[in-house]
Design a protein around this motif. Structure first.
Motif, mmCIF file in Angstrom:
data_model
loop_
_atom_site.group_PDB
_atom_site.id
_atom_site.type_symbol
_atom_site.label_atom_id
_atom_site.label_comp_id
_atom_site.label_asym_id
_atom_site.label_seq_id
_atom_site.Cartn_x
_atom_site.Cartn_y
_atom_site.Cartn_z
ATOM 1 N N THR A 32 0.670 -1.000 -0.098
ATOM 2 C CA THR A 32 0.019 0.136 -0.141
ATOM 3 C C THR A 32 0.864 1.302 0.092
ATOM 4 O O THR A 32 0.371 2.292 0.134
ATOM 5 C CB THR A 32 -0.882 0.070 1.334
ATOM 6 N N GLY A 33 2.117 1.062 0.004
ATOM 7 C CA GLY A 33 3.134 2.396 -0.047
ATOM 8 C C GLY A 33 4.209 2.076 -0.764
ATOM 9 O O GLY A 33 4.662 1.281 -1.228
ATOM 10 N N PRO A 34 5.060 3.015 -0.456
ATOM 11 C CA PRO A 34 6.520 2.932 -1.451
ATOM 12 C C PRO A 34 7.411 1.849 -0.663
ATOM 13 O O PRO A 34 7.283 1.764 0.583
ATOM 14 C CB PRO A 34 7.025 4.394 -1.060
ATOM 15 N N ARG A 35 8.090 1.049 -1.495
ATOM 16 C CA ARG A 35 9.179 0.316 -0.918
ATOM 17 C C ARG A 35 10.563 0.152 -1.496
ATOM 18 O O ARG A 35 10.628 0.439 -2.942
ATOM 19 C CB ARG A 35 8.310 -1.152 -1.319
ATOM 20 N N ILE A 36 11.312 0.091 -0.662
ATOM 21 C CA ILE A 36 12.743 -0.003 -1.150
ATOM 22 C C ILE A 36 13.453 -1.388 -0.445
ATOM 23 O O ILE A 36 13.264 -1.657 0.873
ATOM 24 C CB ILE A 36 13.692 1.017 -0.670
ATOM 25 N N GLN A 37 13.853 -2.339 -1.471
ATOM 26 C CA GLN A 37 14.319 -3.482 -1.171
ATOM 27 C C GLN A 37 15.708 -3.549 -1.268
ATOM 28 O O GLN A 37 16.314 -3.244 -2.211
ATOM 29 C CB GLN A 37 13.864 -4.681 -1.923
ATOM 30 N N ILE A 38 16.401 -3.810 -0.144
ATOM 31 C CA ILE A 38 18.050 -3.946 0.011
ATOM 32 C C ILE A 38 18.349 -5.468 0.295
ATOM 33 O O ILE A 38 17.841 -6.095 1.083
ATOM 34 C CB ILE A 38 18.595 -3.002 1.028
ATOM 35 N N THR A 39 19.457 -5.915 -0.532
ATOM 36 C CA THR A 39 19.974 -7.281 -0.421
ATOM 37 C C THR A 39 21.562 -7.245 -0.431
ATOM 38 O O THR A 39 22.108 -6.484 -1.114
ATOM 39 C CB THR A 39 19.627 -8.075 -1.744
ATOM 40 N N ILE A 40 21.817 -7.915 0.704
ATOM 41 C CA ILE A 40 23.361 -7.854 0.812
ATOM 42 C C ILE A 40 23.775 -9.091 -0.301
ATOM 43 O O ILE A 40 23.316 -10.337 -0.227
ATOM 44 C CB ILE A 40 23.780 -8.445 2.390
ATOM 45 N N ARG A 163 3.648 7.310 -4.241
ATOM 46 C CA ARG A 163 2.507 6.429 -4.386
ATOM 47 C C ARG A 163 2.350 5.174 -5.066
ATOM 48 O O ARG A 163 1.748 4.235 -5.089
ATOM 49 C CB ARG A 163 1.429 7.407 -5.170
ATOM 50 N N SER A 164 3.629 5.039 -5.634
ATOM 51 C CA SER A 164 4.103 3.980 -6.368
ATOM 52 C C SER A 164 4.350 2.634 -5.365
ATOM 53 O O SER A 164 4.992 2.637 -4.118
ATOM 54 C CB SER A 164 5.186 3.804 -7.107
ATOM 55 N N THR A 165 3.675 1.433 -5.695
ATOM 56 C CA THR A 165 4.174 0.433 -4.734
ATOM 57 C C THR A 165 5.214 -0.883 -5.121
ATOM 58 O O THR A 165 5.433 -1.593 -5.004
ATOM 59 C CB THR A 165 2.847 -0.316 -4.765
ATOM 60 N N THR A 166 5.567 -0.230 -6.617
ATOM 61 C CA THR A 166 6.675 -1.045 -7.212
ATOM 62 C C THR A 166 8.002 -0.867 -6.479
ATOM 63 O O THR A 166 8.609 0.342 -6.247
ATOM 64 C CB THR A 166 6.925 -0.685 -8.669
ATOM 65 N N ALA A 167 8.729 -1.967 -5.954
ATOM 66 C CA ALA A 167 9.914 -1.987 -5.359
ATOM 67 C C ALA A 167 10.918 -1.323 -6.033
ATOM 68 O O ALA A 167 11.119 -1.678 -6.955
ATOM 69 C CB ALA A 167 10.080 -3.300 -4.431
ATOM 70 N N ILE A 168 11.729 -0.597 -5.380
ATOM 71 C CA ILE A 168 13.200 -0.198 -5.892
ATOM 72 C C ILE A 168 14.139 -0.997 -5.272
ATOM 73 O O ILE A 168 14.245 -1.163 -4.012
ATOM 74 C CB ILE A 168 13.359 1.202 -5.526
ATOM 75 N N ARG A 169 14.784 -1.712 -5.991
ATOM 76 C CA ARG A 169 15.738 -2.539 -5.589
ATOM 77 C C ARG A 169 17.150 -2.296 -5.607
ATOM 78 O O ARG A 169 17.947 -1.717 -6.702
ATOM 79 C CB ARG A 169 15.753 -4.085 -6.418
ATOM 80 N N LEU A 170 17.898 -2.218 -4.333
ATOM 81 C CA LEU A 170 19.251 -1.877 -4.353
ATOM 82 C C LEU A 170 20.032 -3.180 -3.636
ATOM 83 O O LEU A 170 19.576 -4.017 -3.054
ATOM 84 C CB LEU A 170 19.466 -0.710 -3.299
ATOM 85 N N VAL A 171 21.381 -3.040 -4.004
ATOM 86 C CA VAL A 171 22.298 -4.238 -3.698
ATOM 87 C C VAL A 171 23.505 -3.793 -2.950
ATOM 88 O O VAL A 171 24.153 -2.553 -3.388
ATOM 89 C CB VAL A 171 22.637 -5.313 -4.849
#
Length: 543
Positions: A32-40, A163-171
């Protein structure tokens, strides 16, 4: 099985099924809200990680987003992780802790630079029976942004819409390499030892060190011993006094008329900060014992120091100013004098600008119809740089439980009792600023004005002529107020009278005080005045 038990078992199965269904439904719920995903990245760190994961967001990349993060800097968000396997994503949403922007939902839509960072914690099973997780200093000076072993990713340019629910992916796929200490020279030497005292207490190897600046022609006078100045301060591997990087100090140090002394800076970072504050502490451990019983003896055995109180001087500014004053107070027979510039609060009725004993809140002053923010930092013209709540809230984002490696947290780690969870008891609620008066009361053993005033009958004869304090009356962190309170007491102190000096410099900011030739002149005059009869005070004045 009885009917009752059959019914109970059926209910248990039904409830479990319902819960499982609910969990499945929750898992299928769209974000339902913004997402940022971080992976080691597993290639960067194979083992599981306990610590903090950060994402920093900036409008430009002139400095990296992580470098721009600060109490009044670029937004930083954090999530605590426990035994996280590399390759498992950590998801930031609008509910995660951030500063100075509280939620990702409040970041306006636009183009930004984003950067992932992982601050790795170490497990410490302490001798007091408490087990804690903290960042282990890697001889960088407890600075998570450049600590070897921490993991980060390159800044990435992204389009962000709250407003976007598409995850931003960072490593996070890069590891900060080990620190390479500067090489020794003819005059600059370094030592590093493992502290038996601290390693036993922390349940983990803990190291102490020193950088030693030798006088001109030290090797040409192999039997001569020298007075020593223990220059206190933040962690640094640079030479004392700025030697090698300050041409004016170099010229003075090597000058024909300069008295010959040994200058020493100490390294004693703790798992809480770049500097342990040099005293025994419930949370930091017995750093005072380790410095006095291990580090200083190692220095004085290796280098030709006059091992007598009259020849030992303390100096330092800010954190180092407090340590210089504290060591003179807590170890009055060991040192001959202290010159403390812009010291951290010497009287906790002004812990910077907060009276921890009588104020209700550290962040606000209640005016009845409104509250007024307390300032944290000022310019010397009175303009405000930041507020108390800002630096404290930023530290809370870096790490809870006093684990930020920041200034307010080290004061708690040094002065506060240990909490039930093994971490320092909070002097005040980090979010609201509400002060805990029971914790404030326990700080009195480190309130140097209180210690001196309460024990003047025994301490006065030992320190009344040794203690000297210098501060600007517009200190950037309001530290002049604590010095004022100390000065009020010392001016009226009796049996004996105070004969040191307290100097306020008009309109001077942090960190004003004597340095270079001026400081050495004060030290040498004091050494010569109080050296015992028959002591050698001329041999170390060679050209």
């Amino acid at each position: 099985m009885t009917v009752t038990r059959l019914v109970a078992a059926a209910l248990t199965v039904a409830i479990a099924a319902a819960l499982a269904t609910r969990l499945d439904i929750d898992a299928l719920q769209p974000p339902t809200g913004p997402r940022i995903q971080i992976t080691i990245a597993p290639d960067a760190r194979a083992e599981a990680t306990t610590g903090m994961v950060y994402v920093a967001i900036s409008r430009d990349n002139k400095r990296t987003p992580i470098e721009q993060a600060g109490p009044t800097g670029a937004p930083l968000f954090s999530i605590a992780i426990d035994n996280l396997q590399s390759g498992t994503p950590v998801t930031f949403s609008g509910a995660d802790r951030g500063h100075p922007i509280v939620s990702l939902r409040e970041i306006p839509a636009g183009d930004y630079w984003m950067q992932a960072f992982v601050n790795v914690f170490t497990r410490f099973a302490r001798a007091d029976g408490k087990t804690v997780w903290l960042h282990m200093d890697q001889w960088e000076g407890q600075n998570w942004k450049r600590s070897p072993g921490n993991v980060y990713g390159d800044p990435v340019r992204v389009q962000f819409d709250p407003r976007s629910t598409t995850a931003i992916r960072l490593v996070a796929d890069k590891v900060i390499p080990p620190i390479q200490p500067p090489a020794d020279t003819d005059l600059v030497k370094r030592i590093k030892i493992e502290s038996t005292i601290l390693s036993k207490w922390w349940g983990h190897p803990i190291y102490l060190g020193a950088t030693v600046l030798l006088p001109k022609d030290y090797d040409k006078h192999p039997t001569l011993r020298y007075p020593v100045n223990y220059e206190q301060g933040h962690f640094s591997l640079r030479a004392p006094g700025g030697f090698g990087s300050d041409g004016a100090f170099d010229a003075f140090w090597l000058g024909a008329s300069t008295p010959r002394m040994i200058y020493v800076t100490l390294q004693h970072p703790s798992p809480y900060y770049d500097d342990s504050y040099g005293v025994n502490s419930e949370n930091n451990g017995p750093y005072g014992d380790a410095i006095m019983q291990e580090l200083i003896p190692a220095i004085e055995e290796k280098f030709r120091v006059i091992r007598e109180p009259w020849a030992r001087t303390l100096s330092g500014g800010s954190t180092g100013g407090w340590i210089a004053a504290a060591h003179q107070v807590f170890y009055p027979d060991f040192y001959g004098r202290a010159f403390a510039s812009c010291p951290d609060s010497l009287d906790f009725r002004y812990h910077q600008i907060v009276n921890i004993y009588s104020d209700a809140n550290a962040y606000f002053v209640d005016k009845g119809w409104m509250t007024v923010d307390r300032p944290n930092q000022q310019r010397n013209d009175g303009n405000i740089e930041s507020m108390m709540k800002d630096e404290n809230h930023y530290e809370l984002v870096i790490g809870d439980k006093s684990r930020s490696g920041g200034q307010w947290d080290i004061w708690e780690a040094t002065y506060s009792p240990v909490g039930a969870d093994g971490y320092p008891k909070r002097l005040w609620d980090k979010t609201s600023g509400q002060i805990d008066k029971s914790v404030a009361e326990s700080w009195k053993k480190y309130d140097l004005r209180h210690v001196l005033e309460t024990n003047w009958g025994t301490l006065g004869p030992k320190v009344a002529h040794k203690l000297n304090v210098y501060v600007g009356d517009m200190d950037s962190y309001y530290l002049n107020n604590g010095v004022e309170k100390l000065n009020e007491f010392l001016k009226k102190a009796d049996n004996p009278k105070f004969t040191g000096e307290i100097v306020f410099e008009r309109r001077a900011p942090h960190c004003w005080g004597p340095r270079g030739a001026e400081l050495m002149d004060k030290m040498v005059r004091h050494i010569e005045k109080y050296a015992p009869a028959g002591a050698e005070v001329k041999g170390w004045r060679y050209p």
